[in-house]
Design a protein around this motif. Structure first.
Motif, PDB file in Angstrom:
ATOM      1  N   TYR A   9       0.598  -0.909  -0.015  1.00  0.00           N
ATOM      2  CA  TYR A   9       0.037  -0.331   0.440  1.00  0.00           C
ATOM      3  C   TYR A   9       0.689   1.169  -0.306  1.00  0.00           C
ATOM      4  CZ  TYR A   9      -4.027  -2.242   0.615  1.00  0.00           C
ATOM      5  OH  TYR A   9      -5.710  -3.296   0.339  1.00  0.00           O
ATOM      6  N   GLY A  10       1.685   1.523   1.435  1.00  0.00           N
ATOM      7  CA  GLY A  10       2.821   2.577   1.134  1.00  0.00           C
ATOM      8  C   GLY A  10       3.665   2.937  -0.679  1.00  0.00           C
ATOM      9  N   ASP A  11       3.512   2.021  -1.194  1.00  0.00           N
ATOM     10  CA  ASP A  11       3.901   1.566  -2.863  1.00  0.00           C
ATOM     11  C   ASP A  11       3.253   2.429  -3.582  1.00  0.00           C
ATOM     12  OD1 ASP A  11       7.453   0.904  -2.046  1.00  0.00           O
ATOM     13  OD2 ASP A  11       7.120  -0.975  -3.042  1.00  0.00           O
ATOM     14  N   ALA A  12       1.967   1.866  -3.207  1.00  0.00           N
ATOM     15  CA  ALA A  12       0.997   1.890  -4.170  1.00  0.00           C
ATOM     16  C   ALA A  12       0.598   3.820  -4.166  1.00  0.00           C
ATOM     17  CB  ALA A  12      -0.270   1.340  -4.087  1.00  0.00           C
ATOM     18  N   MET A  34      -0.563  11.578  10.812  1.00  0.00           N
ATOM     19  CA  MET A  34      -0.175  10.417  11.881  1.00  0.00           C
ATOM     20  C   MET A  34      -0.521  11.520  12.990  1.00  0.00           C
ATOM     21  SD  MET A  34       2.586   8.385   9.587  1.00  0.00           S
ATOM     22  CE  MET A  34       2.554   7.365  11.293  1.00  0.00           C
ATOM     23  N   GLU A  35      -0.151  12.651  13.044  1.00  0.00           N
ATOM     24  CA  GLU A  35      -0.220  12.914  14.879  1.00  0.00           C
ATOM     25  C   GLU A  35      -1.067  13.420  15.524  1.00  0.00           C
ATOM     26  OE1 GLU A  35       1.721  14.372  17.907  1.00  0.00           O
ATOM     27  OE2 GLU A  35       2.733  14.118  16.170  1.00  0.00           O
ATOM     28  N   VAL A  36      -2.656  12.993  13.745  1.00  0.00           N
ATOM     29  CA  VAL A  36      -3.750  13.637  14.803  1.00  0.00           C
ATOM     30  C   VAL A  36      -4.245  12.108  15.158  1.00  0.00           C
ATOM     31  CG1 VAL A  36      -6.363  13.609  13.483  1.00  0.00           C
ATOM     32  CG2 VAL A  36      -4.479  15.830  13.437  1.00  0.00           C
ATOM     33  N   LEU A  37      -3.927  10.825  14.141  1.00  0.00           N
ATOM     34  CA  LEU A  37      -4.311  10.190  14.132  1.00  0.00           C
ATOM     35  C   LEU A  37      -3.662   8.826  15.925  1.00  0.00           C
ATOM     36  CD1 LEU A  37      -3.953   7.830  11.201  1.00  0.00           C
ATOM     37  CD2 LEU A  37      -6.237   8.673  12.467  1.00  0.00           C
ATOM     38  N   VAL A  74      -7.927  11.167   0.815  1.00  0.00           N
ATOM     39  CA  VAL A  74      -8.936  10.451   1.208  1.00  0.00           C
ATOM     40  C   VAL A  74      -9.657   9.573   0.851  1.00  0.00           C
ATOM     41  CG1 VAL A  74     -11.675  11.572   1.410  1.00  0.00           C
ATOM     42  CG2 VAL A  74     -10.040  12.886   1.945  1.00  0.00           C
ATOM     43  N   GLY A  75      -9.600   8.904  -0.439  1.00  0.00           N
ATOM     44  CA  GLY A  75      -9.199   8.093  -1.389  1.00  0.00           C
ATOM     45  C   GLY A  75      -8.814   6.902  -0.719  1.00  0.00           C
ATOM     46  N   PHE A  76      -7.414   7.219  -0.581  1.00  0.00           N
ATOM     47  CA  PHE A  76      -6.460   6.544  -0.496  1.00  0.00           C
ATOM     48  C   PHE A  76      -7.091   5.391   1.021  1.00  0.00           C
ATOM     49  CE2 PHE A  76      -2.842   4.962   1.985  1.00  0.00           C
ATOM     50  CZ  PHE A  76      -2.588   4.154   0.826  1.00  0.00           C
ATOM     51  N   LEU A  77      -7.767   6.756   1.958  1.00  0.00           N
ATOM     52  CA  LEU A  77      -8.206   5.880   2.956  1.00  0.00           C
ATOM     53  C   LEU A  77      -9.278   5.187   3.310  1.00  0.00           C
ATOM     54  CD1 LEU A  77      -6.976   9.276   5.444  1.00  0.00           C
ATOM     55  CD2 LEU A  77      -6.414   7.037   5.530  1.00  0.00           C
ATOM     56  N   THR A  78     -10.403   5.797   2.199  1.00  0.00           N
ATOM     57  CA  THR A  78     -10.828   4.185   2.129  1.00  0.00           C
ATOM     58  C   THR A  78     -10.888   3.566   1.474  1.00  0.00           C
ATOM     59  OG1 THR A  78     -11.852   5.978  -0.362  1.00  0.00           O
ATOM     60  CG2 THR A  78     -12.940   6.858   2.181  1.00  0.00           C
ATOM     61  N   LEU A  79     -10.084   3.427   0.817  1.00  0.00           N
ATOM     62  CA  LEU A  79      -9.412   1.827  -0.385  1.00  0.00           C
ATOM     63  C   LEU A  79      -8.651   1.303   1.557  1.00  0.00           C
ATOM     64  CD1 LEU A  79      -8.735   0.590  -2.564  1.00  0.00           C
ATOM     65  CD2 LEU A  79      -6.610   1.174  -2.068  1.00  0.00           C
ATOM     66  N   ILE A  80      -8.389   2.088   2.065  1.00  0.00           N
ATOM     67  CA  ILE A  80      -8.237   0.984   3.417  1.00  0.00           C
ATOM     68  C   ILE A  80      -8.973   0.727   4.152  1.00  0.00           C
ATOM     69  CG2 ILE A  80      -6.275   1.043   5.350  1.00  0.00           C
ATOM     70  CD1 ILE A  80      -4.716   1.387   3.576  1.00  0.00           C
ATOM     71  N   ILE A  89      -2.957   1.320   8.928  1.00  0.00           N
ATOM     72  CA  ILE A  89      -2.956   2.339   9.303  1.00  0.00           C
ATOM     73  C   ILE A  89      -1.240   3.107   9.383  1.00  0.00           C
ATOM     74  CG2 ILE A  89      -3.925   3.647  10.515  1.00  0.00           C
ATOM     75  CD1 ILE A  89      -4.381   4.497   6.566  1.00  0.00           C
ATOM     76  N   ASP A  90      -0.967   2.907  10.199  1.00  0.00           N
ATOM     77  CA  ASP A  90       0.539   3.318  10.952  1.00  0.00           C
ATOM     78  C   ASP A  90       1.365   3.478   9.972  1.00  0.00           C
ATOM     79  OD1 ASP A  90      -0.540   4.649  12.435  1.00  0.00           O
ATOM     80  OD2 ASP A  90      -0.666   3.615  14.323  1.00  0.00           O
ATOM     81  N   GLU A  91       1.636   1.640  10.000  1.00  0.00           N
ATOM     82  CA  GLU A  91       2.892   0.950   9.336  1.00  0.00           C
ATOM     83  C   GLU A  91       2.768   1.250   7.818  1.00  0.00           C
ATOM     84  OE1 GLU A  91       0.676  -1.183  11.196  1.00  0.00           O
ATOM     85  OE2 GLU A  91       1.470  -1.415  12.811  1.00  0.00           O
ATOM     86  N   ILE A  92       2.048   1.982   7.277  1.00  0.00           N
ATOM     87  CA  ILE A  92       2.052   1.854   5.588  1.00  0.00           C
ATOM     88  C   ILE A  92       2.238   3.411   5.947  1.00  0.00           C
ATOM     89  CG2 ILE A  92      -0.324   2.537   3.990  1.00  0.00           C
ATOM     90  CD1 ILE A  92      -1.678  -0.301   5.068  1.00  0.00           C
TER      91      ILE A  92
END
Length: 181
Positions: A9-12, A34-37, A74-80, A89-92
């Motif tokens: 996912y990170g490479d994508a 990441m800070e907010v999460l 936003v699209g990426f997060l919805t895909l996740i 999510i943190d690792e990605i």
């Protein structure tokens, strides 16, 4: 398995960032995200809750982040969320940040010393690392570890330079144990 997921996912995401020429924007937004999460661990509990339907989770992502971060993220997060990978999510996102730093020539160094280093010493270490590595810039992280006794340990990625007295004593002890009388 987690490394494979974060890499995939990170490479994508990195490929999308490069293709859209938004690498800097994504880098900045993801750092803030990441800070907010990190400050809101209950959000992760909500997004990982098994009884909440995926459609509701994706709607939450859209409601929370639309207008605050780029549409692509936003699209990426919805895909996740859709793929059931929100737990990683943190690792990605961390993997993405590391890859962008590599692209930009930014090295991340972790320096441990037995005493607090002076600013001049820190600057000398950073300068030495810049000249001995291929990086254009260094992100330095300093810690104090009194168990080192003297010297220091420097870690950049998977490379470690250990000139601590503790390690030298341990090596000497191992060498002495090999001697047969």
């Amino acid at each position: 398995m987690a490394k494979l997921i974060s890499k995939t996912y990170g490479d994508a995401l990195l490929e999308l960032a490069v293709e859209e020429e938004k690498t800097d924007l994504f880098f900045e937004e993801i750092g803030e995200l990441m800070e907010v999460l990190k400050q809101n661990p209950d959000f992760a509990k909500l997004m990982n809750h098994p009884r909440i339907p995926v459609e509701e989770k994706t709607q939450i992502i859209k409601d929370v982040y639309t207008g605050r971060i780029s549409e692509e993220l936003v699209g990426f997060l919805t895909l996740i969320v859709t793929k059931g990978r929100y737990a990683q999510i943190d690792e990605i996102l961390q993997y993405f940040l590391e890859r962008v730093k590599e692209l930009k020539g930014i090295g991340v160094a972790y320096v441990a010393a037995p005493v607090e280093l002076k600013d001049t010493q820190k600057k000398d270490i950073e300068t030495k690392l810049l000249t001995t590595t291929g990086y254009r810039e260094m992100e330095m992280h300093y810690t104090t570890d009194t168990s080192l006794i003297g010297g220091m340990q420097i870690r950049i990625g998977d490379r470690v330079v250990d000139s601590s007295i503790r390690t030298k004593i341990m090596k000497m002890q191992q060498d002495l144990m090999k001697i047969q009388l």
